[in-house]
Design an enzyme around this catalytic site. Sequence first.
Site, PDB file in Angstrom:
ATOM      1  N   GLU A 177       1.009  -1.087  -0.037  1.00  0.00           N
ATOM      2  CA  GLU A 177      -0.118   0.178  -0.122  1.00  0.00           C
ATOM      3  C   GLU A 177       0.789   1.164   0.074  1.00  0.00           C
ATOM      4  OE1 GLU A 177      -3.093  -0.359   2.917  1.00  0.00           O
ATOM      5  OE2 GLU A 177      -4.069  -2.080   2.078  1.00  0.00           O
ATOM      6  N   GLU A 311      -4.945  -8.574  -0.812  1.00  0.00           N
ATOM      7  CA  GLU A 311      -5.829  -8.367   0.521  1.00  0.00           C
ATOM      8  C   GLU A 311      -7.407  -7.949  -0.027  1.00  0.00           C
ATOM      9  OE1 GLU A 311      -4.814  -5.362   3.188  1.00  0.00           O
ATOM     10  OE2 GLU A 311      -2.575  -5.827   3.065  1.00  0.00           O
TER      11      GLU A 311
END
Length: 511
Positions: A177, A311
């Site tokens: 991220e 994810e």
Amino acid sequence: MPHTNTTAVIDLDLPGPRISRHVYGHFAEHLGRCIYGGFYVGEDSDVPNERGIRTDVVEALRALQIPNLRWPGGCFADDYHWRDGIGSRDQRPRMVNSHWGDVVEDNAFGTHEFMDLCEMLGTDAYISGNVGSGTVAEMSEWIEYLTRADDSPMAALRRENGRDEPWKVPFFGIGNEAWGCGGNLRVEQFASLARQYSTYVRDHAGNEVYRIAAGASDDDLHWTEVLMQSFGPLDAPADAAAPSAPFQGISLHYYTMTGTWQDKGAATEFSEDEWYLALQKAGFMEHLLTRHGQVMDRYDPHRRVGLVVDEWGTWWNVEPGTNPGFLYQQNTLRDALVASVHLDAFHRHADRVVMANIAQTVNVLQAMLLTDPESGALVRTPSYHVFEMNTGHHDADSLAVHLDGVPTRTTDGAELPLVSASASVKDGAALVSLSNLDAAAERAVVLDLRGREVTGHSGRVLTAPELATHNTPEAPDAVAPVELTAIRPHERGLEVTLPAHSYATVSLTLA
């Protein structure tokens, strides 16, 4: 009687792209009670363990044949310095886990413990490297420590810490991220860093690493496009040598919730409308895979670069009375069907999706397992059972499922199909997955089976009396699979009656 105008046409003799077992991957972050109290209790614990690792957790996950496990994060990965987690535990430095609960981490569970866990599980390691606060040299030395066999400096250090032989590490993540907790970078910045850091994650001692650059959140197609532009030419003929590239895959993150990031919705207290909204949000994964895949196809028509959804899953408000930074939530039948809808989408996109990792394995978000801190009891969640029922899809060849007559419901301004399905074939058998998303009505589905003779069949079904039914230490099997008996011969194959709000698998023996 159930409505019977839904048909699923399956050509059993026309296999498509192979469904990698790695789309059934898992994720374990230093977050809440995922590692400590979930996987790891320490050698002095009253909970049965081997070298501090819970044996009941290992046994339960081995039944899922989990193919890979991602660690140490997540956001935690870009604060994690691997040298803090090796050597004598009483001498390991502490750190602050600023992302998750602002708690102090003592690094008792580090590289050796994680690789020991992977060997106990029989699973592949997916290491997530630190780009946000780490150095290129740090990442380079970690892969050397893990995988080099000779007397190099890092291999010698590993031996000093008790491990002679190197480990195999097939997968390595380049940051996490990077658009957010991994550095708040612009994609143009990160693309250059991804190329640089990936270069130093070297293949040592015959260990071939599949490097995965931190990819987009949700529908950020620009992020995917810039990462694809960072590759060299990818449009050579399909039979040409694979292009030399610093990384081989890019990731995608997407979570299902019915509310906002500030108020995501409750895990067990929800209305029928929220049931449908959650499933409609889960179905958005199909749109994301299509759109990101289209961007990738423009640069990579032969699909040499993998999409890794490392994810995904439901994200609800934490259970009342628990630490909000620990992300502990219950797991209901609704979560199970969110999982089945995602897995069907991954099967349909098997030509591009090479891996996926549900978040997370134990005690966090859409967990497979919950452990009770008071009694030590282990609970298998409804989502666990979907993964167990689907093991036949691992490394099987996908089969297109052409659905006709699927009812829909308008939810959040979009049409939600109330039946989801996918299928695969392997070793003289086929497995068909069927989800009835209708909260109230059962559904009959005709399996129009073509191309090969079916000589036998059996079925299993997962459902419960209520939409929010979930498993607890007191009722561990409130949601558990049972035999599906409502399968009847039909002139076109088989007719399967699915109870309301249910997930089912039908196994076919082929001549």
